[in-house]
Scaffold this motif. Structure first.
Motif, PDB file in Angstrom:
ATOM      1  N   UNK A  70       0.810  -1.208   0.000  1.00  0.00           N
ATOM      2  CA  UNK A  70       0.000   0.000   0.000  1.00  0.00           C
ATOM      3  C   UNK A  70       0.846   1.262   0.000  1.00  0.00           C
ATOM      4  N   UNK A  71       0.235   2.351  -0.460  1.00  0.00           N
ATOM      5  CA  UNK A  71       0.968   3.607  -0.638  1.00  0.00           C
ATOM      6  C   UNK A  71       1.456   4.185   0.684  1.00  0.00           C
ATOM      7  N   UNK A  72       0.645   4.112   1.741  1.00  0.00           N
ATOM      8  CA  UNK A  72       1.041   4.734   3.004  1.00  0.00           C
ATOM      9  C   UNK A  72       2.235   4.007   3.614  1.00  0.00           C
ATOM     10  N   UNK A 120      -4.941   7.976  14.055  1.00  0.00           N
ATOM     11  CA  UNK A 120      -4.546   7.102  12.949  1.00  0.00           C
ATOM     12  C   UNK A 120      -3.044   6.821  13.031  1.00  0.00           C
ATOM     13  N   UNK A 121      -2.627   5.579  13.265  1.00  0.00           N
ATOM     14  CA  UNK A 121      -1.191   5.283  13.386  1.00  0.00           C
ATOM     15  C   UNK A 121      -0.399   5.641  12.137  1.00  0.00           C
ATOM     16  N   UNK A 122      -0.987   5.452  10.956  1.00  0.00           N
ATOM     17  CA  UNK A 122      -0.270   5.776   9.721  1.00  0.00           C
ATOM     18  C   UNK A 122      -0.011   7.277   9.622  1.00  0.00           C
ATOM     19  N   UNK A 123      -1.018   8.089   9.966  1.00  0.00           N
ATOM     20  CA  UNK A 123      -0.823   9.534   9.927  1.00  0.00           C
ATOM     21  C   UNK A 123       0.189   9.987  10.968  1.00  0.00           C
ATOM     22  N   UNK A 124       0.156   9.384  12.136  1.00  0.00           N
ATOM     23  CA  UNK A 124       1.125   9.748  13.175  1.00  0.00           C
ATOM     24  C   UNK A 124       2.552   9.473  12.704  1.00  0.00           C
ATOM     25  N   UNK A 125       2.766   8.358  12.010  1.00  0.00           N
ATOM     26  CA  UNK A 125       4.094   8.027  11.497  1.00  0.00           C
ATOM     27  C   UNK A 125       4.505   8.985  10.387  1.00  0.00           C
ATOM     28  N   UNK A 126       3.596   9.269   9.450  1.00  0.00           N
ATOM     29  CA  UNK A 126       3.907  10.194   8.360  1.00  0.00           C
ATOM     30  C   UNK A 126       4.227  11.585   8.895  1.00  0.00           C
ATOM     31  N   UNK A 127       3.463  12.036   9.898  1.00  0.00           N
ATOM     32  CA  UNK A 127       3.709  13.356  10.476  1.00  0.00           C
ATOM     33  C   UNK A 127       5.086  13.424  11.118  1.00  0.00           C
ATOM     34  N   UNK A 128       5.452  12.400  11.877  1.00  0.00           N
ATOM     35  CA  UNK A 128       6.772  12.393  12.527  1.00  0.00           C
ATOM     36  C   UNK A 128       7.881  12.504  11.494  1.00  0.00           C
ATOM     37  N   UNK A 183       2.638  14.776  -1.270  1.00  0.00           N
ATOM     38  CA  UNK A 183       1.674  15.628  -1.951  1.00  0.00           C
ATOM     39  C   UNK A 183       0.937  14.889  -3.049  1.00  0.00           C
ATOM     40  N   UNK A 184       1.648  14.059  -3.798  1.00  0.00           N
ATOM     41  CA  UNK A 184       0.997  13.256  -4.834  1.00  0.00           C
ATOM     42  C   UNK A 184      -0.046  12.331  -4.214  1.00  0.00           C
ATOM     43  N   UNK A 185       0.308  11.713  -3.095  1.00  0.00           N
ATOM     44  CA  UNK A 185      -0.628  10.795  -2.432  1.00  0.00           C
ATOM     45  C   UNK A 185      -1.857  11.550  -1.923  1.00  0.00           C
ATOM     46  N   UNK A 186      -1.658  12.715  -1.333  1.00  0.00           N
ATOM     47  CA  UNK A 186      -2.793  13.485  -0.818  1.00  0.00           C
ATOM     48  C   UNK A 186      -3.687  13.964  -1.959  1.00  0.00           C
ATOM     49  N   UNK A 187      -3.078  14.378  -3.072  1.00  0.00           N
ATOM     50  CA  UNK A 187      -3.868  14.809  -4.224  1.00  0.00           C
ATOM     51  C   UNK A 187      -4.688  13.659  -4.799  1.00  0.00           C
ATOM     52  N   UNK A 188      -4.126  12.448  -4.752  1.00  0.00           N
ATOM     53  CA  UNK A 188      -4.821  11.293  -5.321  1.00  0.00           C
ATOM     54  C   UNK A 188      -5.944  10.784  -4.412  1.00  0.00           C
ATOM     55  N   UNK A 189      -5.959  11.223  -3.150  1.00  0.00           N
ATOM     56  CA  UNK A 189      -6.970  10.738  -2.189  1.00  0.00           C
ATOM     57  C   UNK A 189      -7.579  11.920  -1.430  1.00  0.00           C
ATOM     58  N   UNK A 190      -8.216  12.863  -2.141  1.00  0.00           N
ATOM     59  CA  UNK A 190      -8.658  14.099  -1.481  1.00  0.00           C
ATOM     60  C   UNK A 190      -9.733  13.896  -0.426  1.00  0.00           C
ATOM     61  N   UNK A 239      -9.960  11.331   1.606  1.00  0.00           N
ATOM     62  CA  UNK A 239      -9.472  10.509   2.711  1.00  0.00           C
ATOM     63  C   UNK A 239      -8.863  11.348   3.830  1.00  0.00           C
ATOM     64  N   UNK A 240      -8.446  12.577   3.505  1.00  0.00           N
ATOM     65  CA  UNK A 240      -7.735  13.403   4.483  1.00  0.00           C
ATOM     66  C   UNK A 240      -8.385  14.780   4.576  1.00  0.00           C
ATOM     67  N   UNK A 241      -8.398  15.338   5.806  1.00  0.00           N
ATOM     68  CA  UNK A 241      -8.839  16.705   6.026  1.00  0.00           C
ATOM     69  C   UNK A 241      -7.603  17.560   6.235  1.00  0.00           C
ATOM     70  N   UNK A 242      -7.287  18.389   5.253  1.00  0.00           N
ATOM     71  CA  UNK A 242      -6.044  19.155   5.267  1.00  0.00           C
ATOM     72  C   UNK A 242      -6.308  20.601   5.674  1.00  0.00           C
TER      73      UNK A 242
END
Length: 674
Positions: A82-84, A234-242, A173-180, A182-185
């Protein structure tokens, strides 16, 4: 035997690689027997081996070389886990490249299998040093990291080209653009404003917490922090943010994955500032199990007041005198179920400002959200006698978030925060005036709306300008001329002209560098306005920059619009859903080209009506084959029509301003009926 870790690409990815539409890829599959066969996916959405696709495109002369960033993105998007997960592994590799470059060089010299075995121990040491033992970024095992090795090598090469931070921002950024959805930015302009308000009095190196960190956009906006604390459910978001924050700077990073209200990861923290874009309207925030939580210093929030729970959590994690800035739905300022907590926040001086933002400032984009600015009172604190109320909604013209003037909004808010009241925009209201039965803190309730047209003198100036514009419009009004029989013409298409080299085609919306540059948006083209968008600080792709004489066409919506770029617009970047046609001046006149592209019948035959959104295939647009001298005769007529259209548009705006200004003036007494 096929490589089980080989990257795959969809038809949409192939179209991106070759710079064509998906319909062209479908045609290639039908017409070319040697086109690569699907290796995965489904019958309706097959996937293909990336290496085979690249080779076929080169053999056909449709691709000289796949850009490195595109190759890495396709590897990431096709990752079997998976992408994340791929983004987390990539971020780990980029952090290794950034913080320990010599260590990465030694590891990169190993073959893939040995690199997969060696990476976990190197990453464990690095991640522990950056994030501590109890961290959101888990060290992958050799079997987990093995499929990511080619991707990590590619990302390291991309870091050499762009820098480690920019490489990660591009891929994220590419991932966020492809999944608008899924995320609240939080948009960058708003994040910058919130960070400025929160850290203005925190000192040069603040400690900042975001208890609902998402992808880390708010903490990323903090200037020169000492430590950044992030928590997300969300554990995936916590890891990406770090990883994102660690690649962005050298601050101490602590990131945790848990439900903040139920399982606070930083109960002993006393931060200089708190930034938060909490989830809105949460009914299951923990009302039943948190009734006796010590954080409810200002009152136990009702089940329907989850936002007031986040407000009190933020205050509980501040040091005395620290500042919190939260993004809130406007209903929180006036719902009756929250009036007692609002009253106590006012009485004790914890709430310092409520700022109404224009609609389109952040998702949900149709609602004018609020910012709440709070301070944690100290033991010797004297409650502030006033609450600052700011309403920036009147600063934004019609047109939605595509035209949101963030510099204007930021300047108005910061001026008000520094103590400069602005009539109709900001006012410091005595707290005693707000402590009634409703405790309604909506700024619009307490600020007089500015008159649309201004004073009677200003309205007279608008009328004089309207008079001049109407006279000019009348002088520009075209005459159709004598009726003639339509002449037979030999037609060509935009696609044929592009293949012949008479013009170039470019699609907009890919670039995001340099930060702060102007962007010509779809709304600008439709309304005839100057470039109003900005390029965010994000993925470092090269934007398509406009030149004088380019022709820009919107591809969605079914309208017949084409705009010739003038000197003031040149240099702006091309926005999303726009197609640029750059004619060779020795072969094509730009006004001739734009004029024929606007024909209604021409647009209908070149548009697809298969879905709910009409889409224009610019390559199918037609125009006659004419000598350059004849093109210029048509071009002059089309240019005159465009000038008439601009004058009509300006007259309409001035007329609306005059009418509404007179209504407002008569209603408030600034204009007399005689």
């Amino acid at each position: 035997m096929p490589d089980e870790h080989a990257a795959e690409v969809t038809a949409a990815g192939i179209a991106r690689l070759a710079g064509v539409g998906r319909a062209a890829v479908s045609n290639w599959r039908r017409r070319h027997e040697d086109f690569p066969k699907p290796v995965g996916g489904t019958e309706t959405s097959p996937s293909f081996a990336l290496a085979e696709v690249e080779q076929w495109l080169r053999d056909q002369g449709k691709l000289v070389e796949v850009p490195l960033r595109e190759r890495v993105w396709q590897q990431l998007a096709a990752h079997p886990a998976g992408t994340v997960t791929a983004l987390v592994h990539t971020g780990c590799a980029l952090l290794l490249v950034r913080d320990r470059p010599t260590g990465w060089v030694g590891l990169a010299a190993l073959p893939d299998e040995r690199l997969a075995d060696a990476l976990p121990s190197a990453l464990e040491e690095l991640l522990t040093a950056r994030f501590g033992l109890d961290r959101a970024v888990r060290t992958p095992a050799p079997a987990e990291v093995a499929p990511s090795v080619p991707l990590m090598r590619g990302a390291a090469d991309l870091a050499a080209e762009l820098g480690a931070r920019q490489a990660f921002e591009f891929l994220l950024g590419r991932h966020l653009d492809a999944n608008p959805r899924q995320y609240t930015l939080t948009p960058p302009g708003l994040a910058e404003l919130m960070a400025t308000l929160a850290t203005e009095t925190a000192g040069p190196a603040p400690t900042v917490l975001d208890p609902a960190s998402g992808t880390g956009g708010l903490l990323r906006a903090v200037q020169r922090p000492t430590a950044l604390y992030a928590q997300d459910a969300d554990p995936e978001l916590a890891a990406l943010t770090a990883l994102r924050l660690a690649l962005h700077g050298d601050a101490d990073i602590r990131s945790a994955a848990a439900d903040t209200l139920r399982a606070d990861a930083f109960p002993a923290l006393s931060a200089d500032a708190v930034l938060c874009h909490p989830p809105f309207n949460e009914r299951g925030w923990g009302h039943d199990e948190l009734a006796y939580d010590p954080r409810w210093e200002y009152g136990f929030p009702a089940r329907t007041e989850s936002e007031l729970a986040w407000v009190q959590h933020a205050l509980a994690r501040l040091r005395d005198g620290g500042t919190a800035v939260l993004l809130m739905p406007p209903a929180v300022a006036s719902r009756r179920s929250g009036r007692r907590i609002r009253a106590d926040l006012l009485r004790r001086g914890a709430l310092r400002a409520v700022i109404a933002l224009p609609a389109g400032a952040a998702p949900p984009y149709g609602i004018p959200l609020h910012l709440w600015v709070l301070n944690r009172p100290g033991h010797d604190h004297r409650p502030a006698p006033e609450l600052l109320l700011v309403d920036t909604t009147s600063l934004v013209p019609d047109g939605g978030r595509a035209t949101l003037p963030w510099p204007t909004v930021q300047a108005a808010v910061l001026d008000a925060w520094s103590g400069r009241d602005q009539p109709g925009v900001s006012r410091s209201v005595p707290v005693i005036e707000l402590l009634d039965d409703d405790v309604d803190l909506a700024p619009a309730r307490h600020l007089a709306a500015p008159a649309t047209g201004g004073s009677a003198t200003e309205l007279e100036a608008v009328r004089a300008r309207l008079d001049d514009t109407l006279r000019r419009t009348l002088s520009l009004a075209p005459t159709p001329g004598a009726p003639t029989r339509p002449a037979a013409r030999t037609l060509t298409t935009v696609g044929e002209l592009a293949r012949a080299g008479a013009l170039q085609l470019r699609a907009g919306g890919a670039g995001a560098s340099p930060a702060g540059g102007r962007v010509l948006t779809e709304h600008d083209v439709l309304s005839g306005a100057a470039p109003s968008g900005t390029l965010p600080d994000g993925p470092a792709e090269d934007p398509v920059l406009l030149s004088e004489g380019d022709v820009v066409v919107p591809v969605l919506g079914g309208g017949s619009i084409a705009r010739v770029v003038d000197a003031p617009t040149a240099g702006a970047a091309l926005g999303r859903n726009l197609q640029l046609l750059r004619p060779d001046p020795a072969a094509l006149d730009p006004w001739f080209l734009a004029g024929f592209l606007r024909g209604t019948a021409n647009n209908r035959q070149a548009s697809s009506f298969a879905s709910t959104a009409t889409r224009l295939d610019v390559r199918r647009l037609q125009l006659p084959r004419l000598p350059l001298a004849d093109q210029r005769r048509y071009g002059e007529r089309f240019r005159a029509l465009a000038a008439f259209e601009d004058a009509l548009r300006l007259a309409g705006r001035l007329g609306e301003q005059l009418v509404q200004g007179l209504y407002d003036g008569l209603a408030d007494g600034s204009v007399q009926p005689e």
